[in-house]
Enzyme design. Structure first.
Site, PDB file in Angstrom:
ATOM      1  N   LYS A   1       0.835  -1.202   0.000  1.00 35.38           N
ATOM      2  CA  LYS A   1       0.000   0.000   0.000  1.00 35.38           C
ATOM      3  C   LYS A   1       0.871   1.255   0.000  1.00 35.38           C
ATOM      4  CE  LYS A   1      -3.717  -2.646   1.951  1.00 35.38           C
ATOM      5  NZ  LYS A   1      -4.419  -3.193   3.095  1.00 35.38           N
TER       6      LYS A   1
ATOM      7  N   ASP B   1     -11.353   1.845   3.234  1.00 33.59           N
ATOM      8  CA  ASP B   1     -11.602   0.420   3.004  1.00 33.59           C
ATOM      9  C   ASP B   1     -13.074   0.150   2.675  1.00 33.59           C
ATOM     10  OD1 ASP B   1      -9.528  -1.393   2.946  1.00 33.59           O
ATOM     11  OD2 ASP B   1      -9.351  -1.544   5.132  1.00 33.59           O
TER      12      ASP B   1
ATOM     13  N   GLN C   1      -4.951  -2.183   9.205  1.00 38.43           N
ATOM     14  CA  GLN C   1      -4.715  -3.469   8.552  1.00 38.43           C
ATOM     15  C   GLN C   1      -5.292  -4.602   9.400  1.00 38.43           C
ATOM     16  OE1 GLN C   1      -3.256  -3.926   5.411  1.00 38.43           O
ATOM     17  NE2 GLN C   1      -4.043  -5.994   5.732  1.00 38.43           N
TER      18      GLN C   1
END
Ligand code: NDP
Length: 283
Positions: free
Chosen positions: A51, A118, A95
């Site tokens: 990322k 997300d 995460q």
């Protein structure tokens, strides 16, 4: 035809790079994505590194905050609240998975909806199911993008999604429905799974079992999207949920693992970060 998520994502990231390059003149800065990594899980470390690399390629500012496995739930939640209140932060991503003593649901619900890159926040999920503007989860969004880029007609097709998780199976089913596919969702309790998967003109598999879908489970000419990321128990190499070698000659379109859905997921994360930034700038 093999859809290369790697090639497509490289092209899309180049377009985003050009878009982001104009932001300092227009808005005074570039989008800022903060990624929080708890612990040292090797898969998570590699996702977070991916990322950061993608952010760099697109010109997005990336801050990775690493916290020890021992961080308390309250400490993590208060870090998220600080980032929510920070005007210089546009996207927040924690995460997953998190250590067992921390509630993932609480963490996800604490991230401000406007910074939820997300697309996991309950308000974003609700908005998706009500066809309201929202941030769509990256993997499902990337799958639809790949199908469209490959010229697959979705409307009117029989789509089967194997897997019903909140992050892949359910949202991709809803997106396929929004594209006017006729959608069946299969799972671990589905009876005679092979006959269900054989009925698919578009088959999306997200179960997390190495090469579980075999050639006899797929119809000639099907479009096959393999979301799985697994370690081959024999070779230790990455492989999908689909037996690629056996199914590729049968499928009209198929995605490889690695180099398929994975890179598109990260690409869509970049898109979501830019969208969150633009929405905040316009407010
Ligand atoms: P989950 O473990 O959350 O969900 C798995 C789903 O598969 C469940 O709905 C489960 O059914 C179903 N399932 C499990 N075994 C079977 C079976 N034998 N037959 C039919 N259905 C079955 O997984 P995720 O959705 O999070 O991830 C799935 C895979 O996708 C993993 O390999 C993951 O690593 C990968 N992934 C890849 C991403 C990418 O960017 N490429 C992003 C996210 C995930 P039930 O509900 O009945 O238990």
């Amino acid at each position: 035809m093999i859809i290369s998520g790697k090639e497509l994502s490289t092209r899309l990231k180049q377009q985003m790079r050009e878009q982001v390059a104009g932001f300092p003149a227009e808005f005074g800065r570039v989008p800022h994505l903060v990624v929080i990594l708890v612990g040292e899980n090797p898969a998570s470390v590699s996702y977070v590194t991916g990322k950061a690399k993608a952010s760099e390629a697109v010109g997005i500012r990336n801050t990775t905050i690493r916290k020890p496995e021992s961080i308390s739930e309250e400490e993590l939640l208060s870090l998220i609240r600080e980032l929510n209140a920070d005007d210089g932060v546009d996207g927040i991503l924690v995460q997953l998975p998190l250590p067992k003593h921390i509630s993932e649901d609480k963490v996800i619900a604490t991230i401000a909806k406007e910074k939820d890159v997300d697309g996991f926040h309950p308000l974003n999920v609700a908005a998706l199911w009500q066809k309201q503007p929202c941030t769509v989860a990256c993997t499902p969004k990337g799958i639809i993008r790949m199908l469209k880029e490959a010229g697959v007609q979705i409307a009117g097709k029989r789509a089967v999604v194997v897997g019903r998780s909140n992050i892949v199976g359910l949202p991709v089913s809803k997106l396929l429905l929004d594209e006017n596919a006729t959608v069946t969702i299969a799972h671990s309790r589905t009876a005679d799974l092979a006959s269900v998967t054989r009925s698919a003109e578009i088959l999306v598999v997200a179960i997390g079992r190495p090469r579980f879908i075999t050639a006899d489970m797929v119809s000639e000419g099907a479009v096959v999207i393999d979301v799985g990321v697994n370690r081959d128990p024999e070779t230790g190499k990455l492989c999908g949920d689909v037996d690629f070698q056996a199914i590729e000659p049968k499928a009209s379109v198929i995605t490889p693992v690695p180099g398929g859905v994975g890179p598109m997921t990260i690409c869509c994360l970049m898109e979501n970060t830019i969208q969150c930034f633009l929405d905040r700038m316009e407010r």
